[in-house]
Design an enzyme around this catalytic site. Sequence first.
Site, PDB file in Angstrom:
ATOM      1  N   ASP A 274       0.880  -1.158   0.000  1.00 39.77           N
ATOM      2  CA  ASP A 274       0.000   0.000   0.000  1.00 39.77           C
ATOM      3  C   ASP A 274       0.926   1.219   0.000  1.00 39.77           C
ATOM      4  O   ASP A 274       2.140   1.110   0.171  1.00 39.77           O
ATOM      5  CB  ASP A 274      -0.938  -0.030   1.212  1.00 39.77           C
TER       6      ASP A 274
HETATM    7  C1  GLC Z   1      -4.454   4.220  -0.114  1.00 46.10           C
HETATM    8  C2  GLC Z   1      -5.301   2.990   0.059  1.00 46.10           C
HETATM    9  C3  GLC Z   1      -5.257   2.030  -1.097  1.00 46.10           C
HETATM   10  C4  GLC Z   1      -5.050   2.822  -2.378  1.00 46.10           C
HETATM   11  C5  GLC Z   1      -3.659   3.423  -2.314  1.00 46.10           C
HETATM   12  C6  GLC Z   1      -3.359   4.298  -3.548  1.00 46.10           C
HETATM   13  O1  GLC Z   1      -3.898   4.637   1.087  1.00 46.10           O
HETATM   14  O2  GLC Z   1      -5.185   2.265   1.277  1.00 46.10           O
HETATM   15  O3  GLC Z   1      -6.504   1.301  -1.119  1.00 46.10           O
HETATM   16  O4  GLC Z   1      -5.158   1.946  -3.517  1.00 46.10           O
HETATM   17  O5  GLC Z   1      -3.452   4.188  -1.130  1.00 46.10           O
HETATM   18  O6  GLC Z   1      -4.144   5.439  -3.526  1.00 46.10           O
END
Ligand code: GLC
Length: 734
Positions: A274
């Site tokens: 993430d």
């Molecule tokens: C965010 C989310 C994830 C998302 C990523 C990119 O913090 O937890 O679901 O795809 O960052 O935006």
Amino acid sequence: MSRALLLTTGIAAVLLAQPILAKENAADPLAAAEARAEATVKQMRPEEKTILTHSIMPIDIHKTGIKFPDDAIFGAGYTPGIKRLGTPPLRETDASLGIAWLEGGRKDGATALPSAIAQAASWNPDLVYRGGAMIGSEARAKGFNLLLAGGVNLMRDPRNGRSFEYFSEDPLLSGVLAGAAIRGVQSNDIISTIKHLALNGQETGRKFVDVKISDAAARESDLLAFQIGIEMGHPGSVMCAYNKVNGHYACDNDYLLNTVLKKDWGYKGFVMSDWGAVPGVEAAMNGLDRQSGEQLDKAVYFGDTLAKKAASDPAYAARIDDMNKRVLTAMYAFGLDKNPTQPGGKIDFEKNALVAEEVARQGIVLLKNSGDVLPLAKTAKSIAVIGGYADGGVLSGSGSSQVQGANGPAISRPKFGEGSQFITEQYHRSSPFAAIKARAKDAKITYRDERYVSDAVLKASQAEVAIIFATQWMAEGLDVPDLSLPYGQDALIAAVAAANPRTIVVLETGGPVKMPWLDKVAAVVEAWYPGARGGEAIASVLFGETNPSGRLPISFPASESQLPRPRVDGSDWIEPGHIGASTAEGARLTADYDIEGSDVGYRWFARKGEKPLFPFGYGLSYTTFESSGLKLSGLNASFTVRNTGKRAGDEVAQLYLVNRGGEAKLRLVGFSRVSLAAGARKKVSVTVDPRILADWNGKGWTMPGGDYVFALGKDAEDMGQTVSVRFPEKSWKD
Ligand code: GLC
């Protein structure tokens, strides 16, 4: 990867040219692409081996004036191509509900699907597939080749601020629908993720909460949802979560990533972190293949630092080859090199909006309809519409999954003092009020917002029927403190209902809410966050053009005291903040998921003998149905569904395990959505996945020998005919 005994869901015949399973039986596209990926890795030069292992977020979030490469697209992620090897750039965008709007950063818009919980309420894998195919086509048309979709975390806590992004509290329903959504996205020759592995069950302290759970409980619940979703969807990438699991960050978790995902499940794609979830370069040895949005971490670990490790340590040298092989396997499996995406593709927004509307129509759940106050007659003389910004649009969830059309939100209410634009309460441009007026052309229709209760009450008292819209906004990074309706809406509803007994409540919520006014209102419709044409979908149900067919994918508690935890862990001391209360550096927080273990949602209510406000699987219709004739031969079940009412409608027949070896045990083992004309009947069949009947024994699954009692259920409480089948003890490995 083991093949699950496939669940056969008798999808509504009218929706399917061919059974959905035909597509899921396809061989694993990742396995088929592995050899080619291996060959490419053999040609790689050392300096090329740390290109695919990290991505940058092509947004200048630190306002450094950084220049991104010309082929980067404003969005979530970018990795340059390797021209010499013919690999394309990876261009990534969020998320499960459509192409993220990012506050209009690209000056373009996209089609907003209803929330994932609304999609799940349709219990229709083929429709969820169509939704995924639609948003995947928009990703491709905008030039993206990786969609950060497939949010499948179980809703362990209905106060979780991302409940709207996830499907259900049940692993089977969640896994089957996630698999369908992912296949839909990837049908556009782009990669989809499945996320967030694993046990990302709350947003409070999401970057440091340490989830404690036994291996068996995890394997039988959250991990099983991922396992089924991966088997049925073949996602090119798995996104690991922010939180810790049993003391180790999910993105630095040898057990989750190497043992469970790659060894036990045989996963051949790549694990991406993430954004801002990488604690250090050692995560590479614990199964992480790609650092995402690197500028959100303390350092770029998977670039030069990783290269140096690989140059001096044979274990890292072997690992870096595997990392590249996995990213290339996903690229080749979904044709990213052979069918590259380019920005500027054509999008038929009108056609795509109709897909969103169909999902909304099938996901709307009729919870109460006393005196058949619904459907409304188009000859109604006077209607008072109150609250919920119904004159402007329909509510949506906030965070990385926020989607809007090109003209942006109808309404946007900032939520944090610092004026953070990223977390705002936004409404899609689809007005229920306008859609109601379009259907009741001769009626006197008034609208009042919720500012003055006395004024709303006056209008309700002057009308034949009052329709009050009530909203519960949810956001990534932020859990809700309780399940009451915010902004004093409970009091408003009670006052309006006291003035007019023909009061209909339309809920636009991210998840379950309490309803202290329930016995005072005539009808309740749960419309969730209904997406780009939610207003039209709501009106079509209210006026009976659509016979409501949604069934709850999550239990609605009567009170928070029924839940495993009285409060979300940490919510009494962690301050909410931009994207979620995760800035308390060095803070420590533990969440004990062994309280409920794998008994999430309706299983918990059954174990505790608690009665929810509305049970999992519940939903009314404008007609009536009956399921009967349950027969089981081994794991193959069949039964007949009949429409016993006066109008066509869709039923979601549910098959549950209710007792195993003399012990009460409630588990959804299969479901079938069936479209039936009045009086019609249809025989459906379901093949039960034995893992749902089994326990995790530490190395594999064991179905204890004994009698298994199955029941046809209208929901998790209302059980009909039962059948008992004796099975010998059986154990097997994944
Ligand atoms: C965010 C989310 C994830 C998302 C990523 C990119 O913090 O937890 O679901 O795809 O960052 O935006």
